[in-house]
Design an enzyme around this catalytic site. Sequence first.
Site, PDB file in Angstrom:
ATOM      1  N   LYS A  54      -6.333   6.433  11.544  1.00  0.00           N
ATOM      2  CA  LYS A  54      -7.713   6.398  12.050  1.00  0.00           C
ATOM      3  C   LYS A  54      -7.628   6.365  13.570  1.00  0.00           C
ATOM      4  O   LYS A  54      -7.587   5.284  14.168  1.00  0.00           O
ATOM      5  CB  LYS A  54      -8.428   5.129  11.550  1.00  0.00           C
ATOM      6  CG  LYS A  54      -8.589   5.033  10.037  1.00  0.00           C
ATOM      7  CD  LYS A  54      -9.303   3.725   9.675  1.00  0.00           C
ATOM      8  CE  LYS A  54      -9.367   3.499   8.199  1.00  0.00           C
ATOM      9  NZ  LYS A  54      -9.879   2.154   7.839  1.00  0.00           N
ATOM     10  N   GLU A  90       4.476   4.134   6.180  1.00  0.00           N
ATOM     11  CA  GLU A  90       3.255   3.313   6.122  1.00  0.00           C
ATOM     12  C   GLU A  90       2.128   4.133   5.510  1.00  0.00           C
ATOM     13  O   GLU A  90       2.064   5.345   5.709  1.00  0.00           O
ATOM     14  CB  GLU A  90       2.912   2.856   7.557  1.00  0.00           C
ATOM     15  CG  GLU A  90       1.607   2.128   7.747  1.00  0.00           C
ATOM     16  CD  GLU A  90       1.545   0.770   7.050  1.00  0.00           C
ATOM     17  OE1 GLU A  90       1.651   0.757   5.820  1.00  0.00           O
ATOM     18  OE2 GLU A  90       1.336  -0.246   7.736  1.00  0.00           O
ATOM     19  N   ASP A  91       1.254   3.468   4.776  1.00  0.00           N
ATOM     20  CA  ASP A  91       0.140   4.200   4.157  1.00  0.00           C
ATOM     21  C   ASP A  91      -0.940   4.565   5.175  1.00  0.00           C
ATOM     22  O   ASP A  91      -1.441   5.679   5.184  1.00  0.00           O
ATOM     23  CB  ASP A  91      -0.465   3.394   2.990  1.00  0.00           C
ATOM     24  CG  ASP A  91      -0.818   1.957   3.374  1.00  0.00           C
ATOM     25  OD1 ASP A  91      -0.562   1.562   4.528  1.00  0.00           O
ATOM     26  OD2 ASP A  91      -1.358   1.231   2.520  1.00  0.00           O
ATOM     27  N   ARG A 108      -5.768   0.896  -6.387  1.00  0.00           N
ATOM     28  CA  ARG A 108      -4.471   1.484  -5.993  1.00  0.00           C
ATOM     29  C   ARG A 108      -4.059   2.600  -6.947  1.00  0.00           C
ATOM     30  O   ARG A 108      -3.304   3.491  -6.598  1.00  0.00           O
ATOM     31  CB  ARG A 108      -3.375   0.416  -6.023  1.00  0.00           C
ATOM     32  CG  ARG A 108      -3.510  -0.670  -4.976  1.00  0.00           C
ATOM     33  CD  ARG A 108      -2.189  -1.445  -4.886  1.00  0.00           C
ATOM     34  NE  ARG A 108      -2.346  -2.745  -4.269  1.00  0.00           N
ATOM     35  CZ  ARG A 108      -2.325  -2.975  -2.951  1.00  0.00           C
ATOM     36  NH1 ARG A 108      -2.186  -1.977  -2.119  1.00  0.00           N
ATOM     37  NH2 ARG A 108      -2.450  -4.194  -2.473  1.00  0.00           N
ATOM     38  N   ASP A 154      -5.722  -0.276  -1.458  1.00  0.00           N
ATOM     39  CA  ASP A 154      -6.572  -1.118  -2.297  1.00  0.00           C
ATOM     40  C   ASP A 154      -7.825  -1.606  -1.585  1.00  0.00           C
ATOM     41  O   ASP A 154      -7.942  -1.546  -0.364  1.00  0.00           O
ATOM     42  CB  ASP A 154      -5.785  -2.350  -2.751  1.00  0.00           C
ATOM     43  CG  ASP A 154      -5.670  -3.395  -1.637  1.00  0.00           C
ATOM     44  OD1 ASP A 154      -5.191  -3.033  -0.543  1.00  0.00           O
ATOM     45  OD2 ASP A 154      -6.075  -4.550  -1.852  1.00  0.00           O
ATOM     46  N   GLY A 178       0.775  -1.241   0.000  1.00  0.00           N
ATOM     47  CA  GLY A 178       0.000   0.000   0.000  1.00  0.00           C
ATOM     48  C   GLY A 178       0.803   1.286   0.000  1.00  0.00           C
ATOM     49  O   GLY A 178       0.358   2.303  -0.523  1.00  0.00           O
ATOM     50  N   ASP A 226      -4.593   1.706  11.142  1.00  0.00           N
ATOM     51  CA  ASP A 226      -6.007   1.498  11.472  1.00  0.00           C
ATOM     52  C   ASP A 226      -6.070   1.018  12.925  1.00  0.00           C
ATOM     53  O   ASP A 226      -6.038   1.816  13.858  1.00  0.00           O
ATOM     54  CB  ASP A 226      -6.563   0.487  10.464  1.00  0.00           C
ATOM     55  CG  ASP A 226      -8.045   0.236  10.588  1.00  0.00           C
ATOM     56  OD1 ASP A 226      -8.626   0.547  11.643  1.00  0.00           O
ATOM     57  OD2 ASP A 226      -8.654  -0.281   9.650  1.00  0.00           O
ATOM     58  N   PHE A 273     -13.446   2.826   5.676  1.00  0.00           N
ATOM     59  CA  PHE A 273     -12.515   2.258   4.712  1.00  0.00           C
ATOM     60  C   PHE A 273     -12.186   3.267   3.613  1.00  0.00           C
ATOM     61  O   PHE A 273     -13.074   3.947   3.095  1.00  0.00           O
ATOM     62  CB  PHE A 273     -13.116   0.994   4.099  1.00  0.00           C
ATOM     63  CG  PHE A 273     -12.098   0.092   3.481  1.00  0.00           C
ATOM     64  CD1 PHE A 273     -11.240  -0.649   4.283  1.00  0.00           C
ATOM     65  CD2 PHE A 273     -11.966  -0.004   2.111  1.00  0.00           C
ATOM     66  CE1 PHE A 273     -10.285  -1.484   3.718  1.00  0.00           C
ATOM     67  CE2 PHE A 273     -11.015  -0.838   1.532  1.00  0.00           C
ATOM     68  CZ  PHE A 273     -10.173  -1.575   2.341  1.00  0.00           C
ATOM     69  N   VAL A 274     -10.893   3.389   3.286  1.00  0.00           N
ATOM     70  CA  VAL A 274     -10.460   4.317   2.231  1.00  0.00           C
ATOM     71  C   VAL A 274      -9.672   3.561   1.158  1.00  0.00           C
ATOM     72  O   VAL A 274      -9.050   2.533   1.442  1.00  0.00           O
ATOM     73  CB  VAL A 274      -9.597   5.477   2.792  1.00  0.00           C
ATOM     74  CG1 VAL A 274     -10.428   6.469   3.568  1.00  0.00           C
ATOM     75  CG2 VAL A 274      -8.447   4.962   3.652  1.00  0.00           C
TER      76      VAL A 274
HETATM   77  P1  IMP Z   1      -3.965  -2.188  11.039  1.00  0.00           P
HETATM   78  O1  IMP Z   1      -3.074  -3.321  11.420  1.00  0.00           O
HETATM   79  O2  IMP Z   1      -5.409  -2.461  11.425  1.00  0.00           O
HETATM   80  O3  IMP Z   1      -3.501  -0.841  11.563  1.00  0.00           O
HETATM   81  O4  IMP Z   1      -4.002  -2.115   9.468  1.00  0.00           O
HETATM   82  C1  IMP Z   1      -2.904  -1.797   8.747  1.00  0.00           C
HETATM   83  C2  IMP Z   1      -2.997  -2.248   7.297  1.00  0.00           C
HETATM   84  O5  IMP Z   1      -4.315  -2.583   6.875  1.00  0.00           O
HETATM   85  C3  IMP Z   1      -2.562  -1.126   6.415  1.00  0.00           C
HETATM   86  O6  IMP Z   1      -1.190  -1.189   6.160  1.00  0.00           O
HETATM   87  C4  IMP Z   1      -3.383  -1.344   5.157  1.00  0.00           C
HETATM   88  O7  IMP Z   1      -2.702  -2.246   4.314  1.00  0.00           O
HETATM   89  C5  IMP Z   1      -4.638  -2.011   5.638  1.00  0.00           C
HETATM   90  N1  IMP Z   1      -5.733  -1.040   5.833  1.00  0.00           N
HETATM   91  C6  IMP Z   1      -6.196  -0.550   7.001  1.00  0.00           C
HETATM   92  N2  IMP Z   1      -7.206   0.297   6.812  1.00  0.00           N
HETATM   93  C7  IMP Z   1      -7.384   0.351   5.471  1.00  0.00           C
HETATM   94  C8  IMP Z   1      -8.284   1.113   4.640  1.00  0.00           C
HETATM   95  O8  IMP Z   1      -9.137   1.907   5.085  1.00  0.00           O
HETATM   96  N3  IMP Z   1      -8.145   0.927   3.314  1.00  0.00           N
HETATM   97  C9  IMP Z   1      -7.226   0.076   2.754  1.00  0.00           C
HETATM   98  N4  IMP Z   1      -6.373  -0.637   3.498  1.00  0.00           N
HETATM   99  C10 IMP Z   1      -6.445  -0.491   4.847  1.00  0.00           C
END
Ligand code: IMP
Length: 195
Positions: free
Chosen positions: A150, A118-119, A184, A178, A63, A122, A171-172
Amino acid sequence: MPATRDLLETPAPPTESRVTVQGDRFRRYLSADRIQERVAEMGATITRDYAHTTPILVSVLNGAFMYTADLMRAIDTDCEIDFIKLSSYGDAKVSSGEVHELKSVDADLEDRDVLIVEDIVDTGLSMEFMKGRLQEHNPASLRVATLLHKPTATEPDLTLDYVGFRIPDLFVIGYGLDYGQLARNLSDIYILDEE
Ligand code: IMP
């Protein structure tokens, strides 16, 4: 010989304010211009903070590839790049809660100033996992530059050093992010349209 009109700059095609991906509707949330403006600001801050060292950016695949390319060009001091890949959401919009490392870094990070690129953060589970993994390499410093955060979804204890935009817990997609591997390639960032 191409015709002269083919050599002239042409404006980028207009982007859609709404898109449908995998049957779900999304609305434009951050324009490409706004993203570029913010990434430039982040790059300037990182340039100042790392002026006396050569940081190594660790970009999180897949991402963050687009954001990393723009952020790196906005950093005006010596820097290096490496990549790490973690398991992703698969085709879902909600985290499975399990994180695995699919590709580790190749560079020697010992005594290096490491900046995770990092993109999106969450729940923060991926970031916590990654910080733990990278700490095992004994870097001199370890910081995070995430484009999106977030905050209402994330563990409050997680430290994020550079944050581009704080966004709602929706969700974005776009700009590298993606939904089931699609979207993407969108230049803007779109958010799930709840209406
Ligand atoms: P986390 O472990 O829940 O913080 O999620 C991290 C990973 O989940 C990110 O690096 C993204 O690849 C994916 N992700 C989390 N939220 C989104 C979203 O809103 N859109 C797309 N990918 C997401």
